[in-house]
Design a protein around this motif. Sequence first.
Motif, mmCIF file in Angstrom:
data_model
loop_
_atom_site.group_PDB
_atom_site.id
_atom_site.type_symbol
_atom_site.label_atom_id
_atom_site.label_comp_id
_atom_site.label_asym_id
_atom_site.label_seq_id
_atom_site.Cartn_x
_atom_site.Cartn_y
_atom_site.Cartn_z
ATOM 1 N N PHE A 296 -4.117 8.067 6.968
ATOM 2 C CA PHE A 296 -2.989 7.127 7.030
ATOM 3 C C PHE A 296 -2.717 6.631 5.619
ATOM 4 O O PHE A 296 -3.601 6.096 4.956
ATOM 5 C CB PHE A 296 -3.282 5.930 7.952
ATOM 6 N N HIS A 297 -1.486 6.834 5.163
ATOM 7 C CA HIS A 297 -1.148 6.441 3.791
ATOM 8 C C HIS A 297 0.069 5.524 3.707
ATOM 9 O O HIS A 297 0.515 5.224 2.599
ATOM 10 C CB HIS A 297 -0.924 7.690 2.936
ATOM 11 N N LYS B 79 -3.653 -4.234 -0.437
ATOM 12 C CA LYS B 79 -4.371 -5.106 0.500
ATOM 13 C C LYS B 79 -5.199 -6.214 -0.172
ATOM 14 O O LYS B 79 -4.651 -7.238 -0.539
ATOM 15 C CB LYS B 79 -5.220 -4.256 1.434
ATOM 16 N N GLY C 199 0.811 -1.214 0.000
ATOM 17 C CA GLY C 199 0.000 0.000 0.000
ATOM 18 C C GLY C 199 0.845 1.265 0.000
ATOM 19 O O GLY C 199 0.551 2.222 -0.720
ATOM 20 N N ALA C 200 1.903 1.273 0.811
ATOM 21 C CA ALA C 200 2.741 2.474 0.883
ATOM 22 C C ALA C 200 3.416 2.740 -0.462
ATOM 23 O O ALA C 200 3.568 3.892 -0.868
ATOM 24 C CB ALA C 200 3.787 2.323 1.979
ATOM 25 N N GLU D 288 -8.540 9.266 1.521
ATOM 26 C CA GLU D 288 -9.172 7.950 1.649
ATOM 27 C C GLU D 288 -10.688 8.187 1.657
ATOM 28 O O GLU D 288 -11.174 8.917 2.537
ATOM 29 C CB GLU D 288 -8.805 7.293 2.982
ATOM 30 N N VAL E 45 -6.393 1.798 -0.821
ATOM 31 C CA VAL E 45 -5.588 0.667 -0.358
ATOM 32 C C VAL E 45 -6.410 -0.210 0.588
ATOM 33 O O VAL E 45 -6.422 -1.432 0.481
ATOM 34 C CB VAL E 45 -4.295 1.165 0.333
ATOM 35 N N GLN E 46 -7.133 0.439 1.510
ATOM 36 C CA GLN E 46 -7.911 -0.335 2.490
ATOM 37 C C GLN E 46 -9.384 -0.485 2.082
ATOM 38 O O GLN E 46 -9.969 -1.545 2.245
ATOM 39 C CB GLN E 46 -7.809 0.312 3.877
ATOM 40 N N ASP F 111 -7.095 7.140 -2.219
ATOM 41 C CA ASP F 111 -6.336 6.062 -1.580
ATOM 42 C C ASP F 111 -7.322 4.959 -1.220
ATOM 43 O O ASP F 111 -8.013 5.032 -0.211
ATOM 44 C CB ASP F 111 -5.596 6.577 -0.341
#
Length: 299
Positions: A131-132, A245, A98-99, A183, A218-219, A216
């Motif tokens: 949070f990234h 993820k 993800g980062a 996000e 990612v999650q 974002d």
Amino acid sequence: MTISPSIMTTYGRIDIAFTHGEGSFLVAEDGKKYLDYASGIAVNAFGHCHPKLVEALQDQASKLWHTSNLYRILEQETVAEKLVANSCADRVFFCNSGAEATEGAVKVARRYAWANGEKERTEIICATGAFHGRTLAMLAANDRPLFREGFGPSAQGFTHVEWGDIESLKQVIGKHVAAILVEPVQGEGGARKAPEGYLKLLNDIAKENGSLLISDEVQIGMGRSGTLFAYQKEDIEPDIIALAKGLGGGFPVGAVMAKAEVGDAMVPGTHGSTFGGNPLAMRSANAVLELLLENDFFE
Ligand SMILES: Cc1ncc(COP(=O)(O)O)c(C=O)c1O
């Protein structure tokens, strides 16, 4: 049993070790069965050892694991085409986490401005609670100063505005802003959904200002919001999407997706990854996507 001192103490680990998993359940060394609510931190989208994922990986493992991106990777092209066909993006870059996906997204945004002759347009606007990821640059994109403590000078070019508050964004937006990084639902920030209409306003303000919108996901991406991508719930098209993820269903896979014009700012040599998008990773991602895109899955 205590945790081996050979492991760097970056986590306050729980003293349970699992030996295997099946569907939504994990089985520990002592035979105790657990219902896995954590899902590997939003990763095991189809639980543990889904037969389709196992079959895909076993098949690929006996053929070809890794070649590098010096050559065509057909499995990568298949996954990229599926992602493009089911999103507003046209180009995909594969990475491993993800980062790397969020950091890659920031690189793409800055490079796009640079390629358009806007060399001063480098700033990335983030939100409080964001949070990234944990790379040096993404530490600066995160909200909490605690994450940055002790890691030297913070990367420049990141400004935070109050999550959900358009007025605080209006105060900092300008020609120096390459992108707004957001996000759609904050994950680590506490499962906080954007207020109604917030993403649309962010998108409109970004576009009016000549800045890009980076979602974002990612999650929250890969079906976790009820649509394949969370931005699809709003009437918007982000310029860049960061993904990871759930994409690999447990195999480390990340992706930076971009609109054609934006993605095409990345020419050979501007970015890369040794492992990113290797055949094993891509067979996992392909199996996950096939399951997600089956006709009635989202119903
Ligand atoms: C929204 C978001 N972006 C980026 C990351 C970083 O992902 P990774 O831990 O795979 O580097 C995370 C991880 O929790 C996340 O939730």
